[in-house]
Design an enzyme around this catalytic site. Structure first.
Site, PDB file in Angstrom:
ATOM      1  N   ASN A  67       0.786  -1.222   0.000  1.00 48.83           N
ATOM      2  CA  ASN A  67       0.000   0.000   0.000  1.00 48.83           C
ATOM      3  C   ASN A  67       0.826   1.284   0.000  1.00 48.83           C
ATOM      4  O   ASN A  67       0.325   2.336  -0.411  1.00 48.83           O
ATOM      5  CB  ASN A  67      -0.921  -0.017   1.229  1.00 48.83           C
ATOM      6  N   TYR A 133       2.270   9.772 -11.398  1.00 48.84           N
ATOM      7  CA  TYR A 133       1.468   8.917 -10.522  1.00 48.84           C
ATOM      8  C   TYR A 133       0.732   7.850 -11.321  1.00 48.84           C
ATOM      9  O   TYR A 133       0.756   6.656 -10.965  1.00 48.84           O
ATOM     10  CB  TYR A 133       0.471   9.784  -9.752  1.00 48.84           C
ATOM     11  N   LYS A 137       1.109   3.654 -11.183  1.00 46.17           N
ATOM     12  CA  LYS A 137       0.002   2.758 -10.829  1.00 46.17           C
ATOM     13  C   LYS A 137      -0.370   1.825 -11.970  1.00 46.17           C
ATOM     14  O   LYS A 137      -0.785   0.681 -11.737  1.00 46.17           O
ATOM     15  CB  LYS A 137      -1.202   3.597 -10.387  1.00 46.17           C
ATOM     16  N   THR A 168      -8.099  10.699   2.222  1.00 49.11           N
ATOM     17  CA  THR A 168      -6.903  10.402   2.999  1.00 49.11           C
ATOM     18  C   THR A 168      -5.965  11.607   2.953  1.00 49.11           C
ATOM     19  O   THR A 168      -6.145  12.518   2.129  1.00 49.11           O
ATOM     20  CB  THR A 168      -6.152   9.173   2.437  1.00 49.11           C
TER      21      THR A 168
END
Length: 238
Positions: A67, A133, A137, A168
């Site tokens: 994670n 990013y 991913k 988050t």
């Protein structure tokens, strides 16, 4: 029905906040022993030495949640190369080393196990400013699928979850979100405004909701699921 992970040991990277913290808490509540790896404790998932030092403590691992990750936002023409390398180091090199450590441990004890990687809808759907990013991913999703094929003969299931927006702290490092907070008047208002613009459901997930989905993928209820990507984005990618 809540899954029972009693007697199982789970590795969770990035467990000090956000999705990782929610996963670690949920696993403990379901009876698992959790081994956390996080930069807040000076752990570096992208450093092979971190994993060499932890090899003995990881020997009992049955479950893993890969994670740990960081984010950045910049157009390709504006990306600072060192920022690119740092993001790829954590999100991809770190994920590979985490997978490697978990798979080695599970193969060694021979009981089989389950792993979930935290990918992102940015690895599936292109948006301006997500070059670094999104690339990290997208690569993680492919790495997950390869791991699933390599792990299957050893009884190891490997799946990914691809969240869209999740509330988050990762958003707090993004300049555009800081600007949105200023225009909307509060962080909660900014999050709500962004979710209404981006998703048919008009809301983002909580870390706890995402953790529950990860626990499903780790559980025996998902015993025939491997190499899959669970898209959990409120309809953003439709």
């Amino acid at each position: 029905m809540t899954s029972d992970f009693s007697g199982r040991t789970a590795l969770v990277t990035g467990d000090a906040s956000g999705i990782g913290l929610a996963v670690a808490n949920a696993l403990r509540a379901a009876g698992a022993t959790v081994i956390g790896i996080d930069r807040s404790r000076s752990d570096d998932v992208a450093d092979p030495e971190t994993w060499l030092k932890r090899a003995d403590s990881l020997a009992a691992v049955d479950l893993a949640v890969v994670n740990a990750g960081i984010s950045d936002a910049a157009a390709i023409v504006d990306i600072d190369f060192m920022a690119w390398r740092r993001l790829l180091a954590v999100n991809l090199d770190g994920a590979m080393l985490s997978l490697q450590a978990a798979m080695r441990a599970i193969m060694a004890h021979g009981r089989g196990g389950a792993i979930v990687t935290t990918a992102s809808i940015s690895g599936i759907k292109a948006e301006p400013g997500t070059g670094a990013y999104g690339a990290s991913k997208a690569a993680l999703i492919q790495l997950t699928k390869v791991a699933a094929k390599e792990g299957a003969p050893h009884g190891i299931r490997v799946n990914a979850i691809a969240p869209g927006g999740v509330d988050t702290p990762i958003w707090d490092d993004m300049p555009f979100f800081t600007d949105l907070i200023a225009s909307e008047g509060s962080r909660d208002a900014a999050m709500t405004a962004m979710a209404k613009m981006a998703t048919p459901l008009g809301r983002y997930a909580t870390a706890e909701e995402t953790a529950a989905q990860i626990l499903f993928l780790l559980s025996d209820a998902a015993a025939t699921i491997t190499g899959s990507v669970l898209t959990s984005d409120g309809g953003y990618s439709l």
